[in-house]
Design a protein around this motif. Structure first.
Motif, PDB file in Angstrom:
ATOM      1  N   GLY A 144      13.193  14.535 -16.885  1.00 21.53           N
ATOM      2  CA  GLY A 144      13.486  15.739 -16.112  1.00 21.53           C
ATOM      3  C   GLY A 144      14.944  15.928 -15.813  1.00 21.53           C
ATOM      4  O   GLY A 144      15.335  16.863 -15.102  1.00 21.53           O
ATOM      5  N   ALA A 145      15.810  15.045 -16.351  1.00 20.85           N
ATOM      6  CA  ALA A 145      17.254  15.164 -16.119  1.00 20.85           C
ATOM      7  C   ALA A 145      17.789  16.415 -16.791  1.00 20.85           C
ATOM      8  O   ALA A 145      17.372  16.776 -17.893  1.00 20.85           O
ATOM      9  N   ARG A 146      18.746  17.083 -16.141  1.00 21.97           N
ATOM     10  CA  ARG A 146      19.355  18.296 -16.683  1.00 21.97           C
ATOM     11  C   ARG A 146      20.722  18.492 -16.057  1.00 21.97           C
ATOM     12  O   ARG A 146      20.902  18.241 -14.868  1.00 21.97           O
ATOM     13  N   LEU A 147      21.691  18.953 -16.855  1.00 22.29           N
ATOM     14  CA  LEU A 147      23.032  19.200 -16.353  1.00 22.29           C
ATOM     15  C   LEU A 147      23.434  20.646 -16.623  1.00 22.29           C
ATOM     16  O   LEU A 147      22.985  21.255 -17.592  1.00 22.29           O
ATOM     17  N   HIS A 155      23.488   6.790 -16.900  1.00 21.29           N
ATOM     18  CA  HIS A 155      22.814   7.760 -16.038  1.00 21.29           C
ATOM     19  C   HIS A 155      21.355   7.923 -16.455  1.00 21.29           C
ATOM     20  O   HIS A 155      20.426   7.748 -15.662  1.00 21.29           O
ATOM     21  N   LEU A 156      21.155   8.207 -17.741  1.00 17.45           N
ATOM     22  CA  LEU A 156      19.810   8.534 -18.205  1.00 17.45           C
ATOM     23  C   LEU A 156      18.887   7.322 -18.210  1.00 17.45           C
ATOM     24  O   LEU A 156      17.688   7.441 -17.948  1.00 17.45           O
ATOM     25  N   ALA A 157      19.415   6.134 -18.487  1.00 23.13           N
ATOM     26  CA  ALA A 157      18.585   4.926 -18.451  1.00 23.13           C
ATOM     27  C   ALA A 157      18.010   4.720 -17.055  1.00 23.13           C
ATOM     28  O   ALA A 157      16.839   4.361 -16.890  1.00 23.13           O
ATOM     29  N   ALA A 158      18.843   4.952 -16.037  1.00 20.43           N
ATOM     30  CA  ALA A 158      18.356   4.798 -14.664  1.00 20.43           C
ATOM     31  C   ALA A 158      17.342   5.885 -14.310  1.00 20.43           C
ATOM     32  O   ALA A 158      16.375   5.630 -13.584  1.00 20.43           O
ATOM     33  N   LYS A 162      13.236  13.459 -26.312  1.00 17.27           N
ATOM     34  CA  LYS A 162      11.981  13.107 -25.646  1.00 17.27           C
ATOM     35  C   LYS A 162      12.244  12.440 -24.299  1.00 17.27           C
ATOM     36  O   LYS A 162      11.577  12.734 -23.305  1.00 17.27           O
ATOM     37  N   ALA A 163      13.242  11.545 -24.265  1.00 16.30           N
ATOM     38  CA  ALA A 163      13.562  10.838 -23.029  1.00 16.30           C
ATOM     39  C   ALA A 163      14.056  11.795 -21.949  1.00 16.30           C
ATOM     40  O   ALA A 163      13.687  11.682 -20.772  1.00 16.30           O
ATOM     41  N   VAL A 164      14.893  12.748 -22.326  1.00 16.43           N
ATOM     42  CA  VAL A 164      15.415  13.721 -21.364  1.00 16.43           C
ATOM     43  C   VAL A 164      14.280  14.579 -20.817  1.00 16.43           C
ATOM     44  O   VAL A 164      14.182  14.817 -19.605  1.00 16.43           O
ATOM     45  N   GLU A 165      13.408  15.025 -21.713  1.00 16.54           N
ATOM     46  CA  GLU A 165      12.279  15.858 -21.275  1.00 16.54           C
ATOM     47  C   GLU A 165      11.370  15.094 -20.322  1.00 16.54           C
ATOM     48  O   GLU A 165      10.893  15.637 -19.316  1.00 16.54           O
ATOM     49  N   THR A 166      11.127  13.831 -20.629  1.00  8.80           N
ATOM     50  CA  THR A 166      10.259  12.998 -19.792  1.00  8.80           C
ATOM     51  C   THR A 166      10.874  12.746 -18.421  1.00  8.80           C
ATOM     52  O   THR A 166      10.209  12.775 -17.389  1.00  8.80           O
ATOM     53  N   PHE A 177      14.170   4.804 -15.748  1.00  3.48           N
ATOM     54  CA  PHE A 177      13.620   3.720 -14.920  1.00  3.48           C
ATOM     55  C   PHE A 177      12.933   4.295 -13.682  1.00  3.48           C
ATOM     56  O   PHE A 177      11.821   3.885 -13.323  1.00  3.48           O
ATOM     57  N   LYS A 178      13.584   5.242 -13.024  1.00  5.16           N
ATOM     58  CA  LYS A 178      12.988   5.894 -11.854  1.00  5.16           C
ATOM     59  C   LYS A 178      11.662   6.560 -12.223  1.00  5.16           C
ATOM     60  O   LYS A 178      10.667   6.435 -11.510  1.00  5.16           O
ATOM     61  N   ASN A 179      11.669   7.260 -13.342  1.00  6.23           N
ATOM     62  CA  ASN A 179      10.487   7.999 -13.761  1.00  6.23           C
ATOM     63  C   ASN A 179       9.310   7.077 -14.067  1.00  6.23           C
ATOM     64  O   ASN A 179       8.162   7.376 -13.747  1.00  6.23           O
ATOM     65  N   GLN A 180       9.613   5.926 -14.685  1.00  9.34           N
ATOM     66  CA  GLN A 180       8.549   5.017 -15.092  1.00  9.34           C
ATOM     67  C   GLN A 180       8.049   4.124 -13.958  1.00  9.34           C
ATOM     68  O   GLN A 180       6.929   3.619 -14.020  1.00  9.34           O
ATOM     69  N   THR A 181       8.881   3.921 -12.929  1.00 15.30           N
ATOM     70  CA  THR A 181       8.510   2.963 -11.874  1.00 15.30           C
ATOM     71  C   THR A 181       8.244   3.598 -10.516  1.00 15.30           C
ATOM     72  O   THR A 181       7.602   2.984  -9.659  1.00 15.30           O
TER      73      THR A 181
END
Length: 320
Positions: free
Chosen positions: A316-319, A163-166, A310-314, A169-173
Protein backbone atom coordinates in the motif's frame (compact mmCIF):
# COMPACT_ATOMS: atom_id res chain seq x y z
CA UNK A 1 54.21 3.05 -60.88
CA UNK A 2 51.12 0.83 -60.51
CA UNK A 3 52.57 -0.55 -57.29
CA UNK A 4 52.95 3.01 -55.90
CA UNK A 5 49.38 3.90 -56.84
CA UNK A 6 48.04 0.76 -55.11
CA UNK A 7 50.08 1.50 -51.99
CA UNK A 8 48.77 5.04 -51.85
CA UNK A 9 45.21 3.78 -52.28
CA UNK A 10 45.60 1.25 -49.48
CA UNK A 11 47.04 3.92 -47.21
CA UNK A 12 44.07 6.15 -47.94
CA UNK A 13 41.60 3.39 -47.14
CA UNK A 14 43.46 2.63 -43.90
CA UNK A 15 43.38 6.28 -42.82
CA UNK A 16 39.68 6.55 -43.71
CA UNK A 17 38.90 3.45 -41.63
CA UNK A 18 40.80 4.87 -38.64
CA UNK A 19 38.94 8.16 -38.95
CA UNK A 20 35.59 6.40 -39.10
CA UNK A 21 36.44 4.21 -36.10
CA UNK A 22 37.18 7.27 -33.98
CA UNK A 23 39.23 7.32 -30.78
CA UNK A 24 39.41 4.26 -28.60
CA UNK A 25 36.92 4.13 -25.70
CA UNK A 26 37.26 5.58 -23.13
CA UNK A 27 39.23 8.58 -24.35
CA UNK A 28 38.40 10.95 -21.46
CA UNK A 29 37.19 10.81 -17.83
CA UNK A 30 34.07 8.79 -17.01
CA UNK A 31 31.46 10.21 -14.64
CA UNK A 32 29.69 7.63 -12.47
CA UNK A 33 26.55 9.12 -10.96
CA UNK A 34 25.67 7.90 -7.46
CA UNK A 35 22.00 8.42 -6.46
CA UNK A 36 22.73 8.67 -2.72
CA UNK A 37 25.15 10.68 -0.54
CA UNK A 38 28.73 9.57 0.26
CA UNK A 39 29.04 6.90 2.93
CA UNK A 40 26.15 4.71 1.81
CA UNK A 41 26.18 1.21 0.37
CA UNK A 42 26.34 2.40 -3.26
CA UNK A 43 29.38 4.51 -2.42
CA UNK A 44 31.11 1.59 -0.68
CA UNK A 45 30.91 -0.47 -3.87
CA UNK A 46 31.41 2.35 -6.37
CA UNK A 47 34.66 3.64 -4.87
CA UNK A 48 36.75 0.46 -5.20
CA UNK A 49 35.08 -0.40 -8.53
CA UNK A 50 35.81 3.05 -9.94
CA UNK A 51 39.41 2.91 -8.76
CA UNK A 52 39.93 -0.48 -10.44
CA UNK A 53 38.34 0.69 -13.71
CA UNK A 54 40.56 3.78 -13.62
CA UNK A 55 43.64 1.56 -13.38
CA UNK A 56 42.34 -0.68 -16.15
CA UNK A 57 41.48 2.04 -18.66
CA UNK A 58 43.91 4.79 -17.72
CA UNK A 59 41.11 7.35 -17.44
CA UNK A 60 39.72 8.93 -14.25
CA UNK A 61 36.39 7.57 -12.99
CA UNK A 62 34.78 10.47 -11.15
CA UNK A 63 31.98 9.76 -8.67
CA UNK A 64 29.28 12.44 -8.79
CA UNK A 65 26.69 12.30 -6.01
CA UNK A 66 23.12 13.22 -6.97
CA UNK A 67 20.92 12.20 -4.01
CA UNK A 68 17.20 12.73 -3.65
CA UNK A 69 13.75 11.43 -4.59
CA UNK A 70 14.65 7.76 -4.21
CA UNK A 71 17.30 7.93 -6.91
CA UNK A 72 15.06 9.49 -9.54
CA UNK A 73 17.08 12.73 -9.73
CA UNK A 74 20.22 10.88 -10.75
CA UNK A 75 18.29 8.63 -13.13
CA UNK A 76 16.71 11.64 -14.84
CA UNK A 77 20.17 13.18 -15.28
CA UNK A 78 21.50 10.02 -16.91
CA UNK A 79 18.49 9.82 -19.26
CA UNK A 80 19.47 13.28 -20.59
CA UNK A 81 23.20 12.51 -20.86
CA UNK A 82 25.05 12.03 -24.14
CA UNK A 83 25.05 8.30 -25.01
CA UNK A 84 28.79 7.95 -25.46
CA UNK A 85 29.66 5.81 -22.44
CA UNK A 86 31.29 8.64 -20.52
CA UNK A 87 28.34 9.20 -18.16
CA UNK A 88 27.07 6.20 -16.22
CA UNK A 89 24.83 5.57 -13.21
CA UNK A 90 24.99 3.07 -10.38
CA UNK A 91 21.42 2.03 -9.62
CA UNK A 92 20.01 0.12 -6.68
CA UNK A 93 16.83 -1.92 -6.35
CA UNK A 94 14.92 1.35 -5.87
CA UNK A 95 15.32 1.88 -9.61
CA UNK A 96 12.92 -1.03 -10.17
CA UNK A 97 10.62 0.05 -7.33
CA UNK A 98 10.08 3.66 -8.40
CA UNK A 99 7.81 3.02 -11.41
CA UNK A 100 5.27 1.41 -9.08
CA UNK A 101 5.78 3.84 -6.23
CA UNK A 102 5.56 7.19 -8.03
CA UNK A 103 2.52 8.22 -10.11
CA UNK A 104 4.88 9.53 -12.81
CA UNK A 105 8.61 9.69 -13.51
CA UNK A 106 10.65 12.04 -15.74
CA UNK A 107 11.96 9.04 -17.69
CA UNK A 108 11.00 5.54 -18.80
CA UNK A 109 12.74 2.94 -16.64
CA UNK A 110 13.39 0.53 -19.51
CA UNK A 111 13.30 2.65 -22.68
CA UNK A 112 15.65 5.46 -21.57
CA UNK A 113 18.57 3.36 -20.32
CA UNK A 114 21.02 0.77 -21.61
CA UNK A 115 21.69 -1.92 -18.97
CA UNK A 116 25.44 -2.48 -18.58
CA UNK A 117 26.04 -4.87 -15.68
CA UNK A 118 24.52 -6.24 -12.49
CA UNK A 119 27.55 -5.67 -10.29
CA UNK A 120 26.55 -7.18 -6.95
CA UNK A 121 23.74 -8.16 -4.60
CA UNK A 122 23.50 -7.45 -0.88
CA UNK A 123 21.16 -8.66 1.89
CA UNK A 124 19.73 -6.17 4.33
CA UNK A 125 20.29 -6.04 8.07
CA UNK A 126 17.64 -5.15 10.62
CA UNK A 127 19.79 -2.97 12.86
CA UNK A 128 18.80 -1.07 15.99
CA UNK A 129 20.26 1.14 18.72
CA UNK A 130 21.13 -0.76 21.87
CA UNK A 131 18.24 0.95 23.69
CA UNK A 132 15.55 -0.39 21.34
CA UNK A 133 13.31 -2.65 23.48
CA UNK A 134 13.61 -5.72 21.23
CA UNK A 135 16.45 -8.11 20.50
CA UNK A 136 14.70 -10.54 18.16
CA UNK A 137 12.20 -10.35 15.30
CA UNK A 138 9.54 -11.91 17.54
CA UNK A 139 10.12 -9.33 20.26
CA UNK A 140 10.07 -6.52 17.66
CA UNK A 141 6.71 -7.66 16.33
CA UNK A 142 5.25 -8.06 19.82
CA UNK A 143 6.44 -4.62 20.95
CA UNK A 144 5.19 -2.95 17.78
CA UNK A 145 1.75 -4.47 18.25
CA UNK A 146 1.43 -3.69 21.95
CA UNK A 147 2.97 -0.19 21.80
CA UNK A 148 1.50 1.59 18.76
CA UNK A 149 3.31 4.80 17.86
CA UNK A 150 6.41 3.92 19.87
CA UNK A 151 8.60 2.33 17.18
CA UNK A 152 10.08 4.29 14.30
CA UNK A 153 12.23 3.11 11.41
CA UNK A 154 14.75 5.05 9.36
CA UNK A 155 15.16 4.71 5.62
CA UNK A 156 17.64 5.98 3.05
CA UNK A 157 14.80 7.88 1.41
CA UNK A 158 11.22 7.47 0.23
CA UNK A 159 10.97 4.57 -2.19
CA UNK A 160 14.31 3.07 -1.19
CA UNK A 161 14.46 -0.65 -0.39
CA UNK A 162 15.05 0.28 3.26
CA UNK A 163 11.67 2.04 3.20
CA UNK A 164 9.71 -0.57 1.29
CA UNK A 165 11.23 -3.58 3.08
CA UNK A 166 10.00 -2.16 6.38
CA UNK A 167 6.57 -1.46 4.89
CA UNK A 168 6.42 -5.08 3.74
CA UNK A 169 7.43 -6.20 7.23
CA UNK A 170 4.66 -4.08 8.77
CA UNK A 171 2.12 -5.46 6.33
CA UNK A 172 3.07 -9.09 6.96
CA UNK A 173 3.38 -8.88 10.75
CA UNK A 174 1.01 -6.14 11.90
CA UNK A 175 3.80 -4.38 13.81
CA UNK A 176 3.16 -0.64 14.17
CA UNK A 177 6.18 1.45 13.08
CA UNK A 178 6.50 5.05 11.89
CA UNK A 179 8.61 5.87 8.81
CA UNK A 180 11.36 8.52 9.11
CA UNK A 181 13.13 9.08 5.75
CA UNK A 182 16.68 10.42 5.41
CA UNK A 183 18.78 11.43 2.40
CA UNK A 184 20.82 8.26 2.10
CA UNK A 185 21.82 5.34 4.29
CA UNK A 186 24.82 7.23 5.69
CA UNK A 187 22.67 9.92 7.39
CA UNK A 188 20.14 7.26 8.41
CA UNK A 189 22.81 5.23 10.22
CA UNK A 190 23.94 8.42 11.98
CA UNK A 191 20.34 8.83 13.16
CA UNK A 192 20.35 5.23 14.39
CA UNK A 193 23.55 5.84 16.34
CA UNK A 194 22.02 8.95 17.87
CA UNK A 195 18.90 7.10 18.98
CA UNK A 196 16.61 9.24 16.81
CA UNK A 197 14.86 6.13 15.49
CA UNK A 198 14.20 2.60 16.76
CA UNK A 199 15.53 0.52 13.89
CA UNK A 200 16.38 0.33 10.19
CA UNK A 201 16.28 -2.21 7.40
CA UNK A 202 19.70 -1.19 6.14
CA UNK A 203 22.22 -2.57 3.67
CA UNK A 204 24.45 -4.85 5.68
CA UNK A 205 27.54 -3.02 4.38
CA UNK A 206 26.74 0.26 6.13
CA UNK A 207 25.44 -1.06 9.47
CA UNK A 208 27.85 -3.96 9.93
CA UNK A 209 30.83 -1.81 11.10
CA UNK A 210 28.63 -0.26 13.80
CA UNK A 211 27.40 -3.68 14.89
CA UNK A 212 30.96 -4.96 15.11
CA UNK A 213 31.90 -1.88 17.14
CA UNK A 214 29.10 -2.63 19.61
CA UNK A 215 27.23 0.59 18.81
CA UNK A 216 24.23 -1.06 17.14
CA UNK A 217 22.64 -4.47 17.56
CA UNK A 218 21.79 -6.85 14.74
CA UNK A 219 18.28 -8.25 15.01
CA UNK A 220 18.08 -10.18 11.72
CA UNK A 221 19.15 -10.33 8.07
CA UNK A 222 16.67 -10.31 5.20
CA UNK A 223 18.32 -12.78 2.81
CA UNK A 224 17.31 -16.35 2.10
CA UNK A 225 20.05 -17.60 4.42
CA UNK A 226 22.19 -16.25 7.23
CA UNK A 227 25.11 -14.05 6.27
CA UNK A 228 28.58 -15.61 6.65
CA UNK A 229 29.60 -12.28 8.18
CA UNK A 230 27.01 -12.68 10.95
CA UNK A 231 26.41 -16.42 11.25
CA UNK A 232 24.72 -16.14 14.65
CA UNK A 233 22.16 -13.58 13.44
CA UNK A 234 18.94 -15.25 12.18
CA UNK A 235 17.04 -14.37 9.03
CA UNK A 236 13.70 -12.59 9.25
CA UNK A 237 12.23 -15.59 7.42
CA UNK A 238 13.03 -17.83 10.37
CA UNK A 239 10.27 -15.96 12.22
CA UNK A 240 8.23 -14.57 9.29
CA UNK A 241 8.15 -17.35 6.66
CA UNK A 242 8.68 -16.15 3.10
CA UNK A 243 10.07 -12.73 4.01
CA UNK A 244 13.16 -12.30 1.81
CA UNK A 245 14.50 -8.97 0.49
CA UNK A 246 17.87 -8.50 -1.19
CA UNK A 247 19.38 -5.29 -2.41
CA UNK A 248 21.30 -5.10 -5.69
CA UNK A 249 23.67 -2.73 -7.49
CA UNK A 250 24.02 -2.28 -11.22
CA UNK A 251 25.39 0.13 -13.80
CA UNK A 252 23.36 1.82 -16.53
CA UNK A 253 24.29 3.94 -19.54
CA UNK A 254 21.95 6.25 -21.48
CA UNK A 255 19.78 4.64 -24.15
CA UNK A 256 21.45 4.78 -27.53
CA UNK A 257 24.94 4.06 -26.21
CA UNK A 258 26.71 2.03 -28.94
CA UNK A 259 26.58 -1.73 -28.23
CA UNK A 260 30.36 -1.98 -28.59
CA UNK A 261 30.82 0.53 -25.77
CA UNK A 262 28.22 -1.22 -23.58
CA UNK A 263 30.07 -4.49 -24.16
CA UNK A 264 33.42 -2.87 -23.27
CA UNK A 265 31.88 -1.54 -20.06
CA UNK A 266 30.25 -4.87 -19.14
CA UNK A 267 33.47 -6.81 -19.63
CA UNK A 268 35.52 -4.16 -17.84
CA UNK A 269 33.24 -4.17 -14.80
CA UNK A 270 33.21 -7.97 -14.60
CA UNK A 271 37.01 -8.09 -14.85
CA UNK A 272 37.40 -5.36 -12.22
CA UNK A 273 35.07 -7.15 -9.80
CA UNK A 274 37.08 -10.35 -10.24
CA UNK A 275 40.35 -8.73 -9.12
CA UNK A 276 41.19 -10.63 -5.89
CA UNK A 277 41.90 -7.56 -3.75
CA UNK A 278 38.68 -5.81 -4.78
CA UNK A 279 36.63 -9.00 -4.44
CA UNK A 280 37.96 -9.62 -0.94
CA UNK A 281 37.28 -6.03 0.07
CA UNK A 282 33.67 -5.80 -1.08
CA UNK A 283 32.75 -9.32 0.02
CA UNK A 284 34.04 -8.29 3.43
CA UNK A 285 31.28 -5.66 3.45
CA UNK A 286 28.67 -8.33 2.72
CA UNK A 287 28.23 -7.92 -1.05
CA UNK A 288 27.93 -10.95 -3.32
CA UNK A 289 29.82 -10.24 -6.55
CA UNK A 290 28.00 -10.79 -9.87
CA UNK A 291 29.41 -8.87 -12.86
CA UNK A 292 26.79 -9.77 -15.50
CA UNK A 293 26.38 -9.11 -19.20
CA UNK A 294 24.08 -6.38 -20.50
CA UNK A 295 21.40 -8.90 -21.53
CA UNK A 296 21.52 -10.64 -18.16
CA UNK A 297 21.10 -7.32 -16.36
CA UNK A 298 18.17 -6.38 -18.62
CA UNK A 299 16.39 -9.61 -17.70
CA UNK A 300 17.14 -9.01 -14.01
CA UNK A 301 15.58 -5.53 -14.20
CA UNK A 302 12.45 -6.94 -15.87
CA UNK A 303 12.06 -9.53 -13.10
CA UNK A 304 12.58 -6.89 -10.41
CA UNK A 305 10.04 -4.51 -11.97
CA UNK A 306 7.39 -7.25 -11.77
CA UNK A 307 8.35 -8.37 -8.26
CA UNK A 308 8.43 -4.89 -6.74
CA UNK A 309 5.19 -3.88 -8.44
CA UNK A 310 3.50 -6.69 -6.56
CA UNK A 311 5.28 -5.73 -3.33
CA UNK A 312 4.24 -2.08 -3.61
CA UNK A 313 0.63 -3.02 -4.31
CA UNK A 314 0.59 -5.41 -1.35
CA UNK A 315 2.18 -2.92 1.05
CA UNK A 316 0.00 0.00 0.00
CA UNK A 317 3.03 2.31 -0.11
CA UNK A 318 2.68 5.31 -2.44
CA UNK A 319 4.60 8.54 -3.02
CA UNK A 320 3.56 11.83 -4.61
Amino acid sequence: MIRSILAAAMLGISCLGAAQAGPAYPDRPITLLIPYPPGGSADMLARPLGAELQKKWGQPVVLEYKPGAGGTIASAQLARAKPDGHTLLMVLAAHAINPSLYPSLPYDTRRDFAPVSLAATLPMLVAAPLATPADTVGELIAYGKSHPGKLSFASAGNGNTSHLAAEMFKNQTGADMMHVPYKGSGPAVVALLGGEVSLMFDSISTSLPQVRAGKLKAIAVTGERRSPLLPDVPTVAETVPGFVVNGWYGVLAPAGTPPAIVDTLSRGIAEALAVPALKQQVEGYGYEIVGSTSDEFARHIDRELAAWKKAVETSGARLN
